[in-house]
Design a protein around this motif. Sequence first.
Motif, mmCIF file in Angstrom:
data_model
loop_
_atom_site.group_PDB
_atom_site.id
_atom_site.type_symbol
_atom_site.label_atom_id
_atom_site.label_comp_id
_atom_site.label_asym_id
_atom_site.label_seq_id
_atom_site.Cartn_x
_atom_site.Cartn_y
_atom_site.Cartn_z
ATOM 1 N N PRO A 1 -12.910 3.755 1.664
ATOM 2 C CA PRO A 1 -12.421 2.484 1.130
ATOM 3 C C PRO A 1 -11.975 2.549 -0.322
ATOM 4 C CG PRO A 1 -14.808 2.438 1.481
ATOM 5 C CD PRO A 1 -14.300 3.665 2.154
ATOM 6 N N SER A 2 -12.608 3.415 -1.126
ATOM 7 C CA SER A 2 -12.194 3.526 -2.525
ATOM 8 C C SER A 2 -10.780 4.087 -2.640
ATOM 9 C CB SER A 2 -13.177 4.408 -3.303
ATOM 10 O OG SER A 2 -13.270 5.688 -2.722
ATOM 11 N N VAL A 3 -10.434 5.010 -1.756
ATOM 12 C CA VAL A 3 -9.071 5.557 -1.752
ATOM 13 C C VAL A 3 -8.077 4.489 -1.318
ATOM 14 C CG1 VAL A 3 -7.534 7.247 -0.673
ATOM 15 C CG2 VAL A 3 -9.834 7.926 -1.400
ATOM 16 N N LEU A 4 -8.449 3.692 -0.313
ATOM 17 C CA LEU A 4 -7.564 2.600 0.112
ATOM 18 C C LEU A 4 -7.329 1.633 -1.038
ATOM 19 C CD1 LEU A 4 -5.974 1.055 2.248
ATOM 20 C CD2 LEU A 4 -8.125 -0.075 2.921
ATOM 21 N N SER A 5 -8.392 1.286 -1.770
ATOM 22 C CA SER A 5 -8.237 0.386 -2.920
ATOM 23 C C SER A 5 -7.246 0.954 -3.929
ATOM 24 C CB SER A 5 -9.589 0.158 -3.608
ATOM 25 O OG SER A 5 -10.450 -0.607 -2.811
ATOM 26 N N ALA A 6 -7.410 2.240 -4.214
ATOM 27 C CA ALA A 6 -6.529 2.870 -5.200
ATOM 28 C C ALA A 6 -5.080 2.858 -4.748
ATOM 29 C CB ALA A 6 -6.990 4.296 -5.461
ATOM 30 N N PRO B 1 0.819 -1.203 0.000
ATOM 31 C CA PRO B 1 0.000 0.000 0.000
ATOM 32 C C PRO B 1 0.866 1.272 0.000
ATOM 33 C CG PRO B 1 -0.774 -1.544 1.668
ATOM 34 C CD PRO B 1 0.550 -2.046 1.188
ATOM 35 N N ASP B 2 0.352 2.314 -0.652
ATOM 36 C CA ASP B 2 1.062 3.571 -0.763
ATOM 37 C C ASP B 2 0.718 4.435 0.454
ATOM 38 O OD1 ASP B 2 2.171 6.002 -1.406
ATOM 39 O OD2 ASP B 2 1.442 6.025 -3.471
ATOM 40 N N ILE B 3 1.450 4.189 1.541
ATOM 41 C CA ILE B 3 1.188 4.897 2.795
ATOM 42 C C ILE B 3 1.466 6.389 2.648
ATOM 43 C CG2 ILE B 3 1.918 5.124 5.203
ATOM 44 C CD1 ILE B 3 0.210 2.710 4.737
ATOM 45 N N ALA C 1 -0.514 1.324 10.758
ATOM 46 C CA ALA C 1 -1.735 0.547 10.993
ATOM 47 C C ALA C 1 -2.940 1.467 11.139
ATOM 48 C CB ALA C 1 -1.571 -0.319 12.245
ATOM 49 N N ASN C 2 -2.765 2.609 11.827
ATOM 50 C CA ASN C 2 -3.851 3.581 11.969
ATOM 51 C C ASN C 2 -4.272 4.146 10.608
ATOM 52 O OD1 ASN C 2 -2.390 4.953 15.018
ATOM 53 N ND2 ASN C 2 -3.956 3.365 14.793
ATOM 54 N N VAL C 3 -3.287 4.447 9.786
ATOM 55 C CA VAL C 3 -3.565 5.005 8.462
ATOM 56 C C VAL C 3 -4.411 4.034 7.650
ATOM 57 C CG1 VAL C 3 -2.499 5.604 6.256
ATOM 58 C CG2 VAL C 3 -1.545 6.512 8.382
ATOM 59 N N LEU C 4 -4.039 2.772 7.639
ATOM 60 C CA LEU C 4 -4.789 1.767 6.886
ATOM 61 C C LEU C 4 -6.208 1.620 7.424
ATOM 62 C CD1 LEU C 4 -1.998 -0.941 6.533
ATOM 63 C CD2 LEU C 4 -2.938 0.471 4.684
ATOM 64 N N GLU C 5 -6.349 1.576 8.742
ATOM 65 C CA GLU C 5 -7.669 1.386 9.339
ATOM 66 C C GLU C 5 -8.578 2.586 9.075
ATOM 67 O OE1 GLU C 5 -10.640 -0.757 11.225
ATOM 68 O OE2 GLU C 5 -8.661 -1.389 10.514
#
Length: 446
Positions: free
Chosen positions: A94-99, A68-70, A83-87
């Motif tokens: 969620p669409s941004v996380l997918s991207a 993932p692009d943290i 971990a906080n960033v992902l959660e």
Amino acid sequence: MKSFEVNFDGLVGPTHNYAGLSEGNVASKSNANEASSPKSAALQGLAKMKALHDMGMNQGVFAPQERPDIFSLRRLGFSGTDANVLEQAYKHSPSVLSACCSASSMWTANAATVSPSADTNDGKVHFTPANLTNKFHRSLEPTTTGSLLKAVFNDDNHFNHHLHLNDNDHFGDEGAANHTRLCNEYGEKGVEIFTFGKYAFNVAMPAPKIYPARQTIEASQAVARLHGLSDDKVVYVQQNPDVIDQGVFHNDVIAVGNQNVLFYHEQAFLQTDRFINELSGKFGSEELHCIKVDSKDVSVQDAVSTYLFNTQIITLNDGTMAIIAPMHCHDNPRVKAYLDKLVTLNTPIKQVKYFDVNESMKNGGGPACLRLRVAMNEQELAAVNPNCLMNDELYGKLTGWVDKHYREQINFDDLRDPQLLIESRESLDQLTQILNIGSVYRFQKD
């Protein structure tokens, strides 16, 4: 001096997943949210690379992006530990996380536009990374792509690297997916074809109505200028807006070329006759083979669903050509019948070889999407980072690397898992050592 075309295939990244992020890409949207198999996808891609190497081709390997692009998630306001960033992204966007987890860099046809030294005014091979502005998940790639290209082609005496074009839709650039080059021999001056979808500064010109045109003529012209190409050896042609609206999001979904062969669907371009006449005149040889596929033989829908044109055409050691096609072409009776007929015609294409790249196909990319073509002479090939060129030893190392680090399956919920981030970074750190490309990823520098 001998010359070669080397295909640099993108390694499928550890976060390969189906998010349906690419509007206008029918396969990508239709398989959205299915479970993916990163390990199978990576091994399928490596098997294709090894097979071409075994056929006598020069075959290269191109590393994936950090996902993932943290960094991008933090830039968009998510904070705290990784971990906080992902959660937070999982819960609130969620669409941004997918991207930011997309493994789309596997399709290295979109990595850059490449002009061989025979075509450029300074006699060097030129690279311009694609800015990929039309899709957010792909717009995250160009900076790292540029670093990866410099790590593979790392000799300034032979290679000239440009910054990607301005990050704006007016100069939307999709790289080699909308560019091909025809020539007699790879080391001779050729004709570079830039296919575009729209005029950014003239909205009165034809454009698709349903799906976006990702490549502008202004971007194509800018790349040609950067690469120092001669006007008498460049052709600009507009893609048919109607086929873009049928899911032909890149030109390499409807046309492909190699040396003196252009293989295209009759609906691929606007003003096709004018284009072919200009191309023939600038090519300047009676040996040009323009193979037009009629709609009565293969419909646009069949071309899109099987990726008949998103195939590779390669020149074998005996001088004949072969098509590298996905199994989808074999399994479609109409497309298979056409390919069976094609190899009997009076063209250089004499074989079709089928490969299982189903994991890539389900996400919207066929064999042509998976490779960046770089024509080089012997001296230039000798200047390439040798650790990025396929051989038996490298194949063994990379398959072992995939077996060790990749998951069998990924669902959307897995993208929030901090352990996936750790696994991805560990795998990429080891990969940089295998390929000897240095610290190209942000996590290695921070």
